[in-house]
Design an enzyme around this catalytic site. Structure first.
Site, PDB file in Angstrom:
ATOM      1  N   LYS A  97       0.815  -1.226   0.000  1.00  0.00           N
ATOM      2  CA  LYS A  97       0.000   0.000   0.000  1.00  0.00           C
ATOM      3  C   LYS A  97       0.840   1.265   0.000  1.00  0.00           C
ATOM      4  O   LYS A  97       0.500   2.246  -0.640  1.00  0.00           O
ATOM      5  CB  LYS A  97      -0.961  -0.005   1.189  1.00  0.00           C
ATOM      6  CG  LYS A  97      -0.307  -0.279   2.527  1.00  0.00           C
ATOM      7  CD  LYS A  97      -0.812  -1.540   3.168  1.00  0.00           C
ATOM      8  CE  LYS A  97       0.124  -1.939   4.290  1.00  0.00           C
ATOM      9  NZ  LYS A  97      -0.453  -2.866   5.224  1.00  0.00           N
ATOM     10  N   GLU A 121      -5.731  -5.483  -4.936  1.00  0.00           N
ATOM     11  CA  GLU A 121      -6.865  -5.555  -3.999  1.00  0.00           C
ATOM     12  C   GLU A 121      -6.402  -5.763  -2.561  1.00  0.00           C
ATOM     13  O   GLU A 121      -6.981  -5.206  -1.621  1.00  0.00           O
ATOM     14  CB  GLU A 121      -7.790  -6.695  -4.418  1.00  0.00           C
ATOM     15  CG  GLU A 121      -9.106  -6.726  -3.715  1.00  0.00           C
ATOM     16  CD  GLU A 121      -9.981  -5.519  -4.049  1.00  0.00           C
ATOM     17  OE1 GLU A 121     -10.118  -4.672  -3.153  1.00  0.00           O
ATOM     18  OE2 GLU A 121     -10.532  -5.437  -5.164  1.00  0.00           O
ATOM     19  N   VAL A 124      -5.610  -2.848   0.192  1.00  0.00           N
ATOM     20  CA  VAL A 124      -6.591  -2.001   0.877  1.00  0.00           C
ATOM     21  C   VAL A 124      -7.651  -2.858   1.572  1.00  0.00           C
ATOM     22  O   VAL A 124      -8.406  -3.579   0.922  1.00  0.00           O
ATOM     23  CB  VAL A 124      -7.284  -1.043  -0.125  1.00  0.00           C
ATOM     24  CG1 VAL A 124      -8.288  -0.159   0.580  1.00  0.00           C
ATOM     25  CG2 VAL A 124      -6.253  -0.200  -0.854  1.00  0.00           C
ATOM     26  N   GLY A 126      -7.563  -5.583   3.353  1.00  0.00           N
ATOM     27  CA  GLY A 126      -7.412  -7.040   3.349  1.00  0.00           C
ATOM     28  C   GLY A 126      -8.391  -7.752   2.433  1.00  0.00           C
ATOM     29  O   GLY A 126      -8.338  -7.629   1.216  1.00  0.00           O
ATOM     30  N   ILE A 128     -11.599  -7.394   1.903  1.00  0.00           N
ATOM     31  CA  ILE A 128     -12.796  -6.715   1.353  1.00  0.00           C
ATOM     32  C   ILE A 128     -12.529  -6.347  -0.116  1.00  0.00           C
ATOM     33  O   ILE A 128     -11.556  -5.640  -0.404  1.00  0.00           O
ATOM     34  CB  ILE A 128     -13.132  -5.430   2.148  1.00  0.00           C
ATOM     35  CG1 ILE A 128     -13.381  -5.751   3.617  1.00  0.00           C
ATOM     36  CG2 ILE A 128     -14.335  -4.722   1.530  1.00  0.00           C
ATOM     37  CD1 ILE A 128     -13.665  -4.528   4.484  1.00  0.00           C
ATOM     38  N   LYS A 197      -4.004   3.687   2.334  1.00  0.00           N
ATOM     39  CA  LYS A 197      -5.158   2.983   1.769  1.00  0.00           C
ATOM     40  C   LYS A 197      -6.204   3.981   1.270  1.00  0.00           C
ATOM     41  O   LYS A 197      -6.797   3.802   0.207  1.00  0.00           O
ATOM     42  CB  LYS A 197      -5.743   2.036   2.822  1.00  0.00           C
ATOM     43  CG  LYS A 197      -4.766   0.917   3.183  1.00  0.00           C
ATOM     44  CD  LYS A 197      -5.163   0.189   4.451  1.00  0.00           C
ATOM     45  CE  LYS A 197      -4.237  -0.977   4.755  1.00  0.00           C
ATOM     46  NZ  LYS A 197      -4.413  -1.546   6.090  1.00  0.00           N
TER      47      LYS A 197
HETATM   48  N1  HSE Z   1      -1.000  -3.483   9.403  1.00  0.00           N
HETATM   49  C1  HSE Z   1      -2.124  -3.552   8.529  1.00  0.00           C
HETATM   50  C2  HSE Z   1      -3.391  -3.484   9.358  1.00  0.00           C
HETATM   51  C3  HSE Z   1      -2.076  -4.820   7.748  1.00  0.00           C
HETATM   52  O1  HSE Z   1      -3.296  -3.653  10.575  1.00  0.00           O
HETATM   53  O2  HSE Z   1      -4.461  -3.245   8.824  1.00  0.00           O
HETATM   54  C4  HSE Z   1      -3.065  -4.896   6.631  1.00  0.00           C
HETATM   55  O3  HSE Z   1      -2.875  -3.898   5.674  1.00  0.00           O
END
Ligand code: HSE
Length: 407
Positions: A97, A121, A124, A126, A128, A197
């Site tokens: 990201k 994908e 941003v 995870g 979703i 993100k």
């Molecule tokens: N460190 C990130 C989080 C990992 O906690 O959302 C996933 O992008």
């Protein structure tokens, strides 16, 4: 037409191993990992040694590999790998990201120049599928808001502190042990990760380029015990909310802790779950929820991009407008501000003053402040800022007031 894909994988950390696991359990995908490039050859690995290499060229120059999957931590090296891959005629799937948010213009240019596809994908929220939806489903709808919980670690930390009274350090350690946090956890705690993100989503949702440094950022590191106990007493949750609010011309973009009420879509989102609220003029408000961090959920998003490449999928960026920034710094934002030292915050800073209280050594004030004041407080130690439940979308509130004036 569907085709068989041969992958070269960079990185075998939490997400790389997650991808390996989900690939193993996905039947009929006709996809194999040919080589994995890693940083540290001394580390003991669960797979045969001949699968691993430390040579980047062993993957990039292998004519059998048609897709490079980039899952490393270092954003500069990641960009270099992406450049090397597309310039050699390979498609790319990446979850980096920071690299994407900081170099999105180049990522677009590389795809245009080489005709290759770069999908991301997993970068941003995870699991979703928000980018694919913005690209395919909302490509004609004009969106007014995209808002949500974009960081799993901070949501996990806030949940465990709230529900189990864990200390901040205990909750952070648990998020690290579960593989949710970044290698440098200040990227989570100080809110950098959700700004990356948000910057990426703004490009797909509104077609505008707002780099992460133009997004107002307040992390959870300065939250005080008084903020947390205030939330509990008043049946509120504190969530680290990332939001972009569009007037059609300009965008207000920020990441900040916010008190949310029990009727808010983000109130029930716990632990490492992420959520994205998308508001469009026709579809109105919609909510996406899913795991935002962790090897398997993020690996599943990478897998989905790989599967899409079998059909030659690429992002079209249909809303993209060249050379726009259009970030707005006009909004007046309603906040709660906590501080011990009264010299740090003065009545003059408030555009409208609503009230104040003192809890132990902490002073708390509620009121509306300018964007500039908020930016200043975000950077000042000893001040904790939490957006009020009514804080945003300010743009919409002001429009409503203006509309009322016309009636
Ligand atoms: N460190 C990130 C989080 C990992 O906690 O959302 C996933 O992008």
């Amino acid at each position: 037409m569907k085709k068989k894909l041969t992958l070269g994988l960079f990185g075998f950390g939490c997400v790389g191993q997650g991808l390996y696991r989900v690939l193993q359990e996905t039947k009929g995908l006709q996809t194999e990992i040919r080589r994995i490039c890693i940083l540290n050859p001394e580390k003991s690995r669960s797979l045969p040694a001949e699968l691993f290499t430390t040579s980047r060229e062993a993957l990039l120059d292998d004519p059998e590999i048609d897709v490079i999957v980039e899952l490393i931590n270092d954003p500069d090296k990641a960009l270099d790998i992406v450049r090397g891959a597309v310039n050699r005629g390979k498609d790319v799937v990446t979850a980096n990201k920071r690299m994407l948010a900081e170099h999105l213009d180049e990522i677009l240019a590389l795809q245009k120049a080489t005709g290759r596809s770069i999908l991301y994908e997993a970068a941003v929220c995870g699991s979703i599928p928000i980018i694919r939806n913005l690209e395919e489903y909302y490509d004609n709808d004009s969106l007014s808001r995209i808002e949500g919980i974009f960081n799993g670690s901070t949501n996990y930390i806030l949940t465990r502190i709230d529900e189990e009274r864990l200390s901040f350090d205990e909750a952070l350690k648990a998020a690290q042990d579960l593989g949710f946090a970044e290698l440098d956890p200040s990227l989570d705690v100080e809110g950098f990760d959700p700004t990356f993100k948000l910057s990426i989503l703004i490009a797909h949702a509104f077609g505008k380029r707002i780099p992460p440094e133009d997004i107002l950022r307040i992390g959870i590191g300065k939250l005080s015990p008084s903020d947390l106990s205030y939330a509990r007493k008043n049946n509120l949750k504190i969530k680290l909310v990332a939001g972009a609010y569009s007037t059609g011309e300009t965008i207000t973009a920020l990441v900040a802790p916010k008190f949310v009420r029990d009727n808010h879509a983000l109130f029930p989102i716990r632990n490492e779950f992420n959520a994205v609220v998308v508001e469009g003029s026709f579809a109105e408000e919609q909510l996406f929820v899913g795991k935002g961090a962790g090897g398997n959920p993020t690996g599943a998003a990478v897998l989905s991009d790989i599967a899409a490449l079998r059909y030659g999928y690429r992002y079209e960026y249909r809303k993209w407008q060249e050379n726009t920034k259009d970030v707005s710094s006009e909004p007046i934002i309603e906040v709660s501000v906590g501080f011990e030292n009264p010299n740090l915050v003065s009545f003059e800073d408030f555009i409208a003053f609503y009230g104040g209280e003192r809890v132990g050594k902490m002073n708390r004030m509620w009121g509306s402040v300018s964007w500039q004041t908020l930016r200043l407080w975000a950077e000042t130690n000893g001040i904790s800022v939490v957006l009020s439940p009514e804080a945003l979308p300010a743009v919409r509130t002001r429009l409503t007031i203006a509309e009322q004036a016309l009636v």
